[in-house]
Design an enzyme around this catalytic site. Structure first.
Site, short mmCIF file in Angstrom:
data_model
loop_
_atom_site.label_atom_id
_atom_site.label_comp_id
_atom_site.label_asym_id
_atom_site.label_seq_id
_atom_site.Cartn_x
_atom_site.Cartn_y
_atom_site.Cartn_z
N LYS A 34 0.84 -1.21 0.00
CA LYS A 34 0.00 0.00 0.00
C LYS A 34 0.87 1.26 0.00
O LYS A 34 2.07 1.20 0.31
CB LYS A 34 -0.95 -0.03 1.19
CG LYS A 34 -0.28 -0.08 2.53
CD LYS A 34 -1.22 -0.62 3.60
CE LYS A 34 -0.55 -0.53 4.96
NZ LYS A 34 -1.28 -1.29 5.98
N TYR A 255 14.32 30.74 7.17
CA TYR A 255 13.05 31.40 7.47
C TYR A 255 12.88 31.65 8.96
O TYR A 255 13.14 30.76 9.78
CB TYR A 255 11.87 30.53 6.99
CG TYR A 255 11.63 30.61 5.51
CD1 TYR A 255 11.37 31.82 4.88
CD2 TYR A 255 11.65 29.46 4.74
CE1 TYR A 255 11.15 31.87 3.50
CE2 TYR A 255 11.42 29.49 3.37
CZ TYR A 255 11.17 30.71 2.75
OH TYR A 255 10.94 30.76 1.41
C1 PLP Z 1 -0.38 -2.19 6.62
C2 PLP Z 1 -0.83 -3.54 7.03
C3 PLP Z 1 0.10 -4.54 7.29
C4 PLP Z 1 1.60 -4.30 7.29
O1 PLP Z 1 2.00 -3.62 8.44
P1 PLP Z 1 3.55 -3.40 8.77
O2 PLP Z 1 3.56 -2.88 10.15
O3 PLP Z 1 4.04 -2.38 7.78
O4 PLP Z 1 4.20 -4.71 8.60
C5 PLP Z 1 -0.37 -5.80 7.59
N1 PLP Z 1 -1.71 -6.06 7.63
C6 PLP Z 1 -2.63 -5.11 7.39
C7 PLP Z 1 -4.07 -5.45 7.46
C8 PLP Z 1 -2.23 -3.82 7.09
O5 PLP Z 1 -3.15 -2.88 6.86
#
Ligand code: PLP
Length: 359
Positions: A34, A255
């Site tokens: 993702k 800044y």
């Molecule tokens: C994002 C996600 C993961 C992965 O999580 P990490 O902490 O990056 O390993 C696993 N399962 C679900 C349902 C997620 O949304």
């Protein structure tokens, strides 16, 4: 390259995948891609992880981009579908869905689909974000099993809320609840994110779901040196030094004149800023690597530039390349200096950052 560049080490990515297989040898791997594969490039990462058993994404657009790029492995929508009219798109593109709510159940059962969908049923075991209440499990299970729209068999899953902290009892409670709830089912089961894979072997079950760890960053709150013996950061974020100037004690930089030098020194300007995804809230003293040493960020982060204190005797030259994070400067340390987490810094890498792939 002097503009901000993210060097993506695909060999490290593949090595991290193998390390995960070694940690959870009985489990299949759903690689989580993702948010543009945590900033590493969705299609690029999917292609490099050709041994992954499945991919997980958060948005249907991400899944369709993978299909358009010829990725054939199962793809799971980790929050499921958002509306009933997406269901034919799921069928057509062979996407799998999580079901975590009554609305999704009703929409799925009432739809008219030509092919049954593969479903991951998500149970809330204590995180209280997504998932059906444990007492609803028999009802959801029976409804899904009875529907012609649902491929058998279901996968049962839940998500861990506190697995990054080995001192927190919440994970034991979640592990126990999930194990008790699903004991009578011989379906595939899935619980472990990266922290589960690393620190909670009981969470491994049939499918592990690594995200952050694939990209070579520890998911744990506490520093764990042994982690980086097996796992290597995949991204190095780099940018060139584009100017240097001498300032005298008492002068301010940037800044708001927000930083004032206590000594005569040389300031370097690096071509990266919050427009590239470098955190605007990184505080004075946040380390930057340049020519083999750590130098401190000083003054406010601008949209396109940061300023660093090179020291009075600096020999650094315009064109030298600074590293903002990578194998020798952990993104978690930069994140701490910006009161955030490595997840956010990685997925904030913006479109204008050049990508350079190392294999
Ligand atoms: C994002 C996600 C993961 C992965 O999580 P990490 O902490 O990056 O390993 C696993 N399962 C679900 C349902 C997620 O949304």
């Amino acid at each position: 390259m002097r503009s901000a560049t993210a060097v993506i080490d695909l060999a490290a990515l593949q090595q991290n995948f193998s390390a995960i297989k070694k940690l959870a040898p009985q489990s299949k791997v759903l690689a989580v891609l993702k948010a543009n594969a945590y900033g590493h490039g969705l299609e690029r990462v999917a292609k490099a992880l050709h041994q992954a058993d499945a991919f997980g994404v958060a948005r249907i657009e991400e899944a369709l981009a993978l299909r358009a790029d010829g990725i054939t492995q199962p793809i799971v929508l980790l929050e499921g579908f958002f509306a009933q009219d997406e269901l034919p798109i799921l069928v057509k593109n062979n996407l799998q869905t999580i079901v975590h709510s009554e609305q999704q159940l009703t929409a799925l059962i009432q739809a008219k689909l030509d092919t049954p969908l593969k479903v991951w049923l998500k149970i809330d075991t204590g995180m209280h974000r997504l998932g059906i209440d444990p007492e609803q499990l028999p009802y959801f299970y029976q409804q899904l099993e009875a529907s012609a729209n649902v491929h058998k068999a279901l996968t049962l899953m839940s998500h861990l809320g506190c697995a990054d902290n080995t001192q927190d009892d919440a994970t034991e409670a979640q592990l126990q609840r999930f194990s008790q709830l699903t004991a009578d089912f011989d379906n595939d089961k899935s619980l472990a994110n990266s922290a589960g894979i690393w620190a909670w072997p009981e969470s491994h079950y049939h499918w592990v779901r690594p995200g952050l760890m694939l990209y070579g960053i520890s998911p744990m709150l506490a520093d764990d040196k042994s982690f980086y013996q097996e796992i290597k950061p995949v991204m190095s974020l780099q940018a060139g030094l584009i100017a240097t100037r001498k300032i005298t004690a008492g002068e301010t930089v940037g800044y708001g004149g927000a930083w004032q030098s206590e000594r005569d020194t040389i300031i370097g300007v690096v071509a990266i800023g919050y427009g590239d995804g470098y955190p605007r809230h990184a505080k004075n003293g946040t380390p930057v690597l340049l020519n083999g040493r750590r130098v401190p960020l000083v003054g406010r982060v601008s949209m396109d530039m940061i300023t660093i204190d090179l020291g009075p005797d600096a020999q650094d030259k315009v064109g030298d390349i600074a590293t903002l994070w990578g194998p020798s400067l952990n993104v978690a340390e930069v994140a701490r200096n910006a009161t955030t987490i490595p997840y956010e810094l990685l997925c904030n890498i913006s479109k204008r950052v050049n990508i350079s792939v190392k294999t």
